[in-house]
Design an enzyme around this catalytic site. Structure first.
Site, PDB file in Angstrom:
ATOM      1  N   ASP A 229     -10.785  -4.269   0.490  1.00 28.40           N
ATOM      2  CA  ASP A 229     -10.959  -2.907   0.980  1.00 28.40           C
ATOM      3  C   ASP A 229      -9.791  -2.531   1.894  1.00 28.40           C
ATOM      4  O   ASP A 229      -9.061  -3.399   2.380  1.00 28.40           O
ATOM      5  CB  ASP A 229     -12.305  -2.864   1.743  1.00 28.40           C
ATOM      6  CG  ASP A 229     -12.587  -1.527   2.374  1.00 28.40           C
ATOM      7  OD1 ASP A 229     -12.211  -0.489   1.785  1.00 28.40           O
ATOM      8  OD2 ASP A 229     -13.207  -1.518   3.460  1.00 28.40           O
TER       9      ASP A 229
ATOM     10  N   ASP B 220      -9.814   0.600   4.638  1.00 25.21           N
ATOM     11  CA  ASP B 220     -10.198   1.013   6.000  1.00 25.21           C
ATOM     12  C   ASP B 220     -11.085  -0.027   6.665  1.00 25.21           C
ATOM     13  O   ASP B 220     -12.088  -0.466   6.105  1.00 25.21           O
ATOM     14  CB  ASP B 220     -10.917   2.369   5.953  1.00 25.21           C
ATOM     15  CG  ASP B 220      -9.996   3.465   5.427  1.00 25.21           C
ATOM     16  OD1 ASP B 220      -8.793   3.366   5.685  1.00 25.21           O
ATOM     17  OD2 ASP B 220     -10.488   4.382   4.757  1.00 25.21           O
TER      18      ASP B 220
HETATM   19 MG   LIG Z   1     -13.831  -0.135   4.728  1.00 20.80          MG
END
Ligand SMILES: [Mg+2]
Length: 173
Positions: A6, A8
């Site tokens: 991922d 963020d």
């Molecule tokens: Mg995230």
């Protein structure tokens, strides 16, 4: 082995940027520590939340995030051992697509564009390992899951956890 990572709160410090932006606008000094166990916007007064919610939609927000400590070197090492894909639900903020791509060019140039999945729902992902900070992404994943610690998820259970990128390295390298 296919490894999804991922963006963020895993390789990009969106929480930190949100608070920096908020503190600048309201001349405050809210810290990440004050957001433990809740969403970062829950750590600010209710009457300011609507204003703060627009930060993610501002031009430049995703382009100017700081990489999470040690993510660059550990992720680079992981690309030697795994088939690494970046997986980000970028469609939540459509303007972020170009910014996220340019950000990866700058900070993770070793992640080829063909290895970047800027998508909507991540539930469609099929692979071996997913590193993410959100239970709603990790829960439905059929492979191995690693929850990357972020202030909002400190109380979440049910997934193997990495508190930082050194720990990701210890688990996977
Ligand atoms: Mg995230």
């Amino acid at each position: 082995m296919i490894l999804f990572v991922d963006m963020d709160e895993v390789i990009a410090d969106a929480c930190g940027a949100f608070l920096e932006r908020y503190n600048l606008e309201f001349n405050e000094s809210v810290t990440l520590a004050q957001c433990h166990g809740r969403e970062v916007w829950e750590g600010i007064p209710e009457e300011r939340r609507d204003v703060a919610r627009r930060y993610h939609h501002e031009d430049g927000f995703f382009r100017n995030l700081k990489p999470i400590a040690n993510s660059q070197e550990i992720l680079k090492a992981l690309t030697q051992k795994y088939n690494v894909y970046i997986a980000s639900a970028a469609m939540e903020f459509p303007n972020s697509l170009r910014e996220k791509s340019e950000w990866l060019d700058e900070h993770f140039p070793f992640i080829h564009w063909k290895k970047r999945i800027l998508c909507g729902d991540k539930h469609i992902l099929k692979g071996d390992i997913l590193i993410d900070d959100r239970s709603f992404n990790l829960d439905p994943f059929e492979g191995r899951t690693i929850m990357f610690t972020s202030p909002h998820n400190v109380n979440s259970k049910g997934h193997q956890r990495a508190n930082n990128w050194q720990e990701v390295g210890e688990l996977l390298l």
